[in-house]
Scaffold this motif. Structure first.
Motif, PDB file in Angstrom:
ATOM      1  N   ARG A   1     -13.404  20.461  12.584  1.00 10.37           N
ATOM      2  CA  ARG A   1     -14.544  20.398  11.584  1.00 10.37           C
ATOM      3  C   ARG A   1     -14.347  20.204  10.204  1.00 10.37           C
ATOM      4  O   ARG A   1     -14.586  19.381   9.489  1.00 10.37           O
ATOM      5  CB  ARG A   1     -15.445  20.746  12.150  1.00 10.37           C
ATOM      6  N   ARG A   2     -13.756  21.099   9.220  1.00 13.42           N
ATOM      7  CA  ARG A   2     -13.948  21.956   8.199  1.00 13.42           C
ATOM      8  C   ARG A   2     -12.358  20.517   7.687  1.00 13.42           C
ATOM      9  O   ARG A   2     -12.394  20.080   6.366  1.00 13.42           O
ATOM     10  CB  ARG A   2     -12.850  23.109   8.394  1.00 13.42           C
ATOM     11  N   VAL A   3     -11.220  20.237   8.816  1.00  9.74           N
ATOM     12  CA  VAL A   3     -10.561  19.005   7.913  1.00  9.74           C
ATOM     13  C   VAL A   3     -10.941  17.744   8.154  1.00  9.74           C
ATOM     14  O   VAL A   3     -11.202  17.013   6.646  1.00  9.74           O
ATOM     15  CB  VAL A   3      -8.645  19.588   8.927  1.00  9.74           C
ATOM     16  N   VAL A   4     -11.861  17.541   8.703  1.00  8.74           N
ATOM     17  CA  VAL A   4     -12.873  16.271   8.709  1.00  8.74           C
ATOM     18  C   VAL A   4     -14.198  16.093   7.526  1.00  8.74           C
ATOM     19  O   VAL A   4     -13.572  15.446   6.539  1.00  8.74           O
ATOM     20  CB  VAL A   4     -13.760  16.170   9.818  1.00  8.74           C
ATOM     21  N   ASP A   5     -14.283  17.684   6.676  1.00 14.46           N
ATOM     22  CA  ASP A   5     -15.239  17.676   5.890  1.00 14.46           C
ATOM     23  C   ASP A   5     -13.927  17.666   4.943  1.00 14.46           C
ATOM     24  O   ASP A   5     -14.585  16.637   3.527  1.00 14.46           O
ATOM     25  CB  ASP A   5     -15.701  18.643   5.706  1.00 14.46           C
ATOM     26  N   GLU A   6     -13.380  18.145   4.663  1.00 21.85           N
ATOM     27  CA  GLU A   6     -12.770  18.186   3.753  1.00 21.85           C
ATOM     28  C   GLU A   6     -11.893  16.680   2.994  1.00 21.85           C
ATOM     29  O   GLU A   6     -11.646  16.295   2.032  1.00 21.85           O
ATOM     30  CB  GLU A   6     -11.113  19.021   3.417  1.00 21.85           C
ATOM     31  N   LEU A   7     -11.052  15.612   4.234  1.00 17.52           N
ATOM     32  CA  LEU A   7     -11.086  14.768   4.218  1.00 17.52           C
ATOM     33  C   LEU A   7     -12.174  13.477   3.485  1.00 17.52           C
ATOM     34  O   LEU A   7     -11.904  12.510   2.925  1.00 17.52           O
ATOM     35  CB  LEU A   7     -10.493  14.156   4.898  1.00 17.52           C
ATOM     36  N   LYS A   8     -13.170  13.867   3.996  1.00 16.33           N
ATOM     37  CA  LYS A   8     -14.412  13.200   3.729  1.00 16.33           C
ATOM     38  C   LYS A   8     -14.451  13.407   2.551  1.00 16.33           C
ATOM     39  O   LYS A   8     -15.067  12.263   1.526  1.00 16.33           O
ATOM     40  CB  LYS A   8     -15.364  13.587   4.554  1.00 16.33           C
TER      41      LYS A   8
END
Length: 275
Positions: free
Chosen positions: A68-75
């Motif tokens: 979930r952290r990675v998704v937020d960073e990428l977005k």
């Protein structure tokens, strides 16, 4: 310039694809647990003159919170993504349970792919011909989903845990296409065959010797990368497709791509992740 996100991009097929795309002038974001390997990837990118196009995000993708952290960073970092390639694998001869209470193989090789696929769809949809490539193992008859024991609390086997995750990924493709088929993002399941990768994992002595033999017989990583590159350059028109060593196979076989099981697993996964 296209933007690629590759999970498991520190090793094997993922790393091979990452370097190949940098050679093409694309932007590549590698996701991986090892900071040392990630740094080596960035250094090699620099040696090839592609340091500005190479990115690394350190993450333990067996953890839901990390995905979930990675998704937020990428977005936040990228307004659009062209391709998400899911390669992360880690074999375990002994059962391992994550700090969040999920069996390790199921968490890394299925839940992570579920979270990244659905979590990044909105960003993928902002590109012209987006594609998700799930490097798993379609086209092989695998065990049914263990509905009453998804986390292998009984009868654990490293090989069976990976085969079980493979079944889950086939069904993930079916469920994803059913949910997002009206959009632009295409979901592609890829079975690369036997490849001489790093085979990252924790092995007992017997399995370790078997893996060494498989590595000697496996095709070079470059051969496995080539058909994946073709798919990301020209995604199939259909919402879901599957390939075995570059050969397209039908996805209407109910024994391999069971729509009812896919719907059920999708709902069960949502419940697991909501707890």
């Amino acid at each position: 310039m296209k933007t690629f996100v590759i999970s498991g991009g520190n090793d094997g097929i993922g790393r091979g694809l990452a370097l190949a795309r940098l050679e093409r002038g694309d932007r590549v974001v590698v996701l991986g647990r090892s900071v040392d390997k990630g740094q080596r990837f960035l250094e090699e990118a620099g040696e090839r003159g592609a340091q500005e196009c190479a990115h690394f995000i350190a993450a333990d993708l067996s953890l839901v919170s990390e995905n979930r952290r990675v998704v937020d960073e990428l977005k936040e970092a990228f307004p659009a993504l062209d391709a998400l390639v899911l390669c992360a694998r880690f074999f375990r001869s002994d059962r391992y349970e994550t700090a969040e209470g999920y069996e390790g193989t199921f968490a890394l090789e299925y839940l992570s792919r579920y979270l990244l696929s659905h979590g990044l769809t909105e960003t993928l949809e902002k590109s012209g011909a987006p594609v998700i490539v799930n490097v798993s193992g379609p086209g092989i008859h695998k065990p049914a989903i263990r509905w009453d024991d998804l986390h292998f609390r009984s009868g654990y086997s490293g090989i069976e845990a990976q085969r079980h995750a493979g079944t889950a990924n086939d069904l993930l493709g079916v469920a994803y296409a059913a949910r997002h088929g009206s959009g632009r993002t295409r979901y592609v399941l890829v079975n690369p065959g036997t490849v001489a990768t790093s085979f990252a994992g924790q092995y007992d002595p017997v399995t370790k010797s078997q893996v060494a033999a498989i590595r000697r017989m496996g095709k070079p990583v470059e051969q496995a990368v080539a058909p994946i590159a073709e798919v990301v350059d020209a995604p199939p028109a259909e919402p879901l497709s599957a390939f075995v060593e570059g050969r397209r196979i039908a996805v209407d076989d109910p024994e391999l791509f069971d729509e009812d099981a896919a719907t059920r697993l999708d709902k069960v996964t949502e419940q697991l992740l909501a707890r």
